[in-house]
Scaffold this motif. Sequence first.
Motif, PDB file in Angstrom:
ATOM      1  N   GLU A 166    -108.262   8.587  33.800  1.00  0.00           N
ATOM      2  CA  GLU A 166    -108.036   8.117  32.576  1.00  0.00           C
ATOM      3  C   GLU A 166    -108.021   6.664  32.496  1.00  0.00           C
ATOM      4  O   GLU A 166    -108.633   6.083  31.700  1.00  0.00           O
ATOM      5  N   ALA A 167    -107.586   5.524  33.628  1.00  0.00           N
ATOM      6  CA  ALA A 167    -107.610   4.477  33.654  1.00  0.00           C
ATOM      7  C   ALA A 167    -109.063   3.933  33.619  1.00  0.00           C
ATOM      8  O   ALA A 167    -109.400   3.071  33.062  1.00  0.00           O
ATOM      9  N   PHE A 168    -109.898   4.390  34.409  1.00  0.00           N
ATOM     10  CA  PHE A 168    -111.277   4.143  34.592  1.00  0.00           C
ATOM     11  C   PHE A 168    -112.026   4.322  33.002  1.00  0.00           C
ATOM     12  O   PHE A 168    -112.718   3.431  32.734  1.00  0.00           O
ATOM     13  N   GLN A 169    -111.765   5.509  32.571  1.00  0.00           N
ATOM     14  CA  GLN A 169    -112.299   5.767  31.193  1.00  0.00           C
ATOM     15  C   GLN A 169    -112.087   4.558  30.372  1.00  0.00           C
ATOM     16  O   GLN A 169    -112.556   4.038  29.261  1.00  0.00           O
ATOM     17  N   GLN A 170    -110.523   4.414  30.228  1.00  0.00           N
ATOM     18  CA  GLN A 170    -110.002   3.235  29.288  1.00  0.00           C
ATOM     19  C   GLN A 170    -110.674   1.953  29.400  1.00  0.00           C
ATOM     20  O   GLN A 170    -110.892   1.089  28.569  1.00  0.00           O
ATOM     21  N   VAL A 171    -110.343   1.468  30.670  1.00  0.00           N
ATOM     22  CA  VAL A 171    -111.083   0.382  31.064  1.00  0.00           C
ATOM     23  C   VAL A 171    -112.619  -0.175  30.653  1.00  0.00           C
ATOM     24  O   VAL A 171    -112.848  -1.166  30.540  1.00  0.00           O
ATOM     25  N   ALA A 172    -113.225   1.111  31.054  1.00  0.00           N
ATOM     26  CA  ALA A 172    -114.694   1.080  30.851  1.00  0.00           C
ATOM     27  C   ALA A 172    -115.081   1.071  29.431  1.00  0.00           C
ATOM     28  O   ALA A 172    -115.994   0.194  29.020  1.00  0.00           O
ATOM     29  N   ALA A 173    -114.315   1.757  28.474  1.00  0.00           N
ATOM     30  CA  ALA A 173    -114.578   1.578  27.219  1.00  0.00           C
ATOM     31  C   ALA A 173    -114.297   0.338  26.628  1.00  0.00           C
ATOM     32  O   ALA A 173    -115.058  -0.450  25.848  1.00  0.00           O
ATOM     33  N   LEU A 174    -113.089  -0.306  27.210  1.00  0.00           N
ATOM     34  CA  LEU A 174    -112.740  -1.558  26.694  1.00  0.00           C
ATOM     35  C   LEU A 174    -113.954  -2.838  27.053  1.00  0.00           C
ATOM     36  O   LEU A 174    -114.244  -3.537  26.119  1.00  0.00           O
ATOM     37  N   LEU A 175    -114.173  -2.748  28.300  1.00  0.00           N
ATOM     38  CA  LEU A 175    -115.549  -3.780  28.735  1.00  0.00           C
ATOM     39  C   LEU A 175    -116.700  -3.580  27.696  1.00  0.00           C
ATOM     40  O   LEU A 175    -117.335  -4.572  27.656  1.00  0.00           O
ATOM     41  N   SER A 176    -117.318  -2.094  27.856  1.00  0.00           N
ATOM     42  CA  SER A 176    -118.272  -1.850  26.931  1.00  0.00           C
ATOM     43  C   SER A 176    -118.210  -2.552  25.551  1.00  0.00           C
ATOM     44  O   SER A 176    -119.132  -2.973  25.084  1.00  0.00           O
ATOM     45  N   ALA A 177    -117.103  -2.038  25.005  1.00  0.00           N
ATOM     46  CA  ALA A 177    -116.774  -2.433  23.514  1.00  0.00           C
ATOM     47  C   ALA A 177    -116.775  -4.152  23.375  1.00  0.00           C
ATOM     48  O   ALA A 177    -117.208  -4.658  22.375  1.00  0.00           O
ATOM     49  N   LEU A 178    -116.318  -4.818  24.424  1.00  0.00           N
ATOM     50  CA  LEU A 178    -116.272  -6.450  24.252  1.00  0.00           C
ATOM     51  C   LEU A 178    -117.455  -6.956  24.807  1.00  0.00           C
ATOM     52  O   LEU A 178    -117.929  -8.004  23.755  1.00  0.00           O
ATOM     53  N   PHE A 179    -118.443  -6.296  25.461  1.00  0.00           N
ATOM     54  CA  PHE A 179    -119.768  -7.272  25.637  1.00  0.00           C
ATOM     55  C   PHE A 179    -121.148  -6.427  25.430  1.00  0.00           C
ATOM     56  O   PHE A 179    -121.973  -6.991  25.780  1.00  0.00           O
ATOM     57  N   ARG A 180    -121.060  -5.463  24.720  1.00  0.00           N
ATOM     58  CA  ARG A 180    -122.182  -4.869  24.257  1.00  0.00           C
ATOM     59  C   ARG A 180    -122.945  -5.760  23.126  1.00  0.00           C
ATOM     60  O   ARG A 180    -122.168  -6.251  22.393  1.00  0.00           O
ATOM     61  N   SER A 181    -124.117  -5.413  23.150  1.00  0.00           N
ATOM     62  CA  SER A 181    -124.894  -6.106  22.191  1.00  0.00           C
ATOM     63  C   SER A 181    -124.792  -7.660  22.191  1.00  0.00           C
ATOM     64  O   SER A 181    -125.119  -8.283  21.122  1.00  0.00           O
TER      65      SER A 181
END
Length: 664
Positions: free
Chosen positions: A211-226
Motif C-alpha cells: 500500500e505504501a509503494f502504491q501511494q508514494v508511487a502515485a504521489l511522485l507520478s502526479a508531481l512530475f509527469r508531463s
Amino acid sequence: MPALRLFGRKWLAASDDLVYPGLFEISLRALWLVLLVCVHIGYYDDTWRCARGGEYVRAYMIGMLALLGAVVLVLGALVHQSAQGSITEVQARHLVPPILLLKLFLILPEMALNVCGTMWAFCRDMVVCPYEGHFSRTVIEALVVFNWVLFGLAVFGLVMVFDPLGSKRYHALPETPSVGESLRHRKGTSVWKRRFRWAFCWVRSDEHGHEAFQQVAALLSALFRSTDLVPSDVLAGCVLLRIKQKKESREMRRIHMLTNDEPKYSSDAQKVFSMAPRWMNLENARHFLRLSMAAYGWPFVMYMHCGSGLCRLLKHVSCCACLGPAYSRVVDDNCCFCHLAGVKQLAKVREQDVLFASFRNHVFELPFCIIADHQTGNIVVAIRGSISLRDIFTDLTATSARFEAEGVPSDTMAHKGMIEGAAYIERKLRQRRILQRAQLMFPHYGLVLTGHSLGAGVACLLGFKLRPRFPELKVYAFCTPAGLLSREAARLSESFVFTIGVGDDFVMRLGVDSIENLRTGIVQTLHASRLPKYRILLNGLGYMLFGVPSRDLEATWRDDMEGEPLRSPLLGDRAIPTVEAALLSRDLSVRRFSKTRLFIAGRILHIVARKKSPAYEMRWATAEDFMELKVMPRMLLDHLPDNVYRVLGAVLGAQRPHPPVGAE
C-alpha cells in the motif's frame, strides 16, 4: 532542459548537463594522451626490432593517439555547445545531440583498440620486444584498465539517465488530453512501484508495504509527469529559488520597515507566554523534547556521542537477559536491549520507570515508549520520528484521508501515513491496557504525548483519539510536518497541543501542497533565469560556502520577463494559460494530487536566530506561516532534535529564573 532526445527517446539528462562531465573526461583523456606521447617517443623506434608483434604495437599506439586526440576534440566541442545559452534556450545547444552521437560512436573503435591493448599488455606471447621498457608497459597496462573502467562508467551512466517513460508513445497525446494524462499517470506509477520493489525489497514483507509503494508511487507520478524536468534542473531550480527567496525577503523587510507591520518577535519569554496556558512553557518543552529524543534509542546516542557513545550504552545494556520476566514489557528490541539502553541513557530514567517500549519498525508502525516521569508527574508516551526507510515511506504516504475521532468535525482530513501510525499505537495501547495499568500505578499523574518530526505528527493525531478518555492530556510536538491536518481540526488542537519550531526547518513547511508549489517555483525560476546551468551550479557551491552576494539578486534574472506570457520548453513550449495551467497554478482546485490543504496542528511557537544578543527571539505563529517551502542553508540543521534542544537551552539561559518544571 528540456530532457535530451537521443535514439528516438527522451533521457533523464538535458543538453546542458554535459559541461562538468565533459571537462572531467577531457582532463583524464589529455593526461593519458600526454603519457602515450611519451611512450611513443621513447619506445616507437624500438618496435622495429621486435622479434614478434612490432607492427601490432605500432598500429595500436598510432591508433590510440589518433583516437584520444579525436575524443578530446569532440569533448571540447561538446562542452562548448553544452555551455551555450540559458537553461530554456535549447536552440543555442542544437548541436549537442549530433556531437554526443559522434562521441558515442567513437566508443566502438575505442573498444576494438582496447581489446588489442589488453592482448598486448596481458598476453606475453603475442608481442616479443627485448627493448620494451618498464615505463612503456606500465602506461599501456594502466591505460587499458582505465579505458575498461571508463567504459563501465559510461554504461552505468546510460542506465542512470534511462527514462522508462521516454518512449514516444507515452508523450504523443491522444485526441482526449485526459486519456493521455491517465495513461502517463498509470505508467509512471507502475515505474515508481517497480523501482521501489527492487530498491527496497525488504520493505515488501511489511503488512502495509504494498500500500505504501502504491501511494508514494502515485504521489511522485502526479508531481512530475508531463514536465521535462531532469534531476539537474531540480538542483539548479533550488539554487535559483534560494536567490529568489532572498530577494523577496529583502524586499518584504523593506516594505515592513515602511509600513511598520513586520511580524513581532521578542526575546522576552515572559512577555511571549503571558497569554499562554501555564503548561505551555519552555522548561517543560525542553524536558519533554529530551524524552522525545530518547525514543530514537541507541542510534541517537551514537549520533550525539560519536566517540563515547558505545561506552555510554555499555553500562545500560542487559545481554543474555532476553528471557527475564522484567523485560516482557520491551517489544522487538535486540538480545542486549540496546534500544532500551539508549532510552535510559537519553531520558536519564531508571529501568523500572520505562513502563513499556515497542521498537517494532514497519511501514505505518512506529517505535514508541511509555515512561513514568516523576520529575513532572506525568505518564509520557514518546513517539519516535523518522530514522529508517520504512519511516520515510510512512512520511511519503501523504495523501489526504478522512480522520475520525470523537469531537473532531466529520469532514476532517489528515495525512494518511500518520493516521495509520496513530491508529497502530492506539491499538497497541488498548490491547495491552498500558495506560490503564499506568493510571493504577500512578493515579495522580497526568498524560503527556510527545514526539519529534513524524513522531510529533502522530502524537497530535493520537491526542485526538485519546482525549475522550483522558481529557486533560497534553501534547508537546517538535518540528511537526506541515501537511498534517485540515484547518478546523488544527484550530481545535490549539487547546492541548504545544508545537515548537526553529528557524528555517523544512519539515514544518513540507507537505504535498508545498511540494507542488516548489515544483511550480522551480519551473518558473528556470524559465526566468538568464544564466547557463553550469554557472548556476557553480554559483550554488559558492553560495553554500560564502552566502548569496547582493549583486546576484538582480543579475540572475532575464530583463524581458515582465508582461511576457510564460512559455517554457518544460511544458512542450505551450503557453501556460492553456492545458498546462494546472501545472503552474497555485489554485488548489486544479492541483493534481493535493486536493485538500493540510496544516500544522497546535499552538505554534516559532524561534528564530538573530545576529545580536540575545541570540534568539520568538513569537506565536499561525499554521498559514508555514505553507511555503523555503530553500535555506539551515533548513535541515534547524530540524534536527539536538539543535532544537540546544536552542531551547540557549533561550532559557537568557531568561530570568523560572519556577521548577511542572505540567498542569
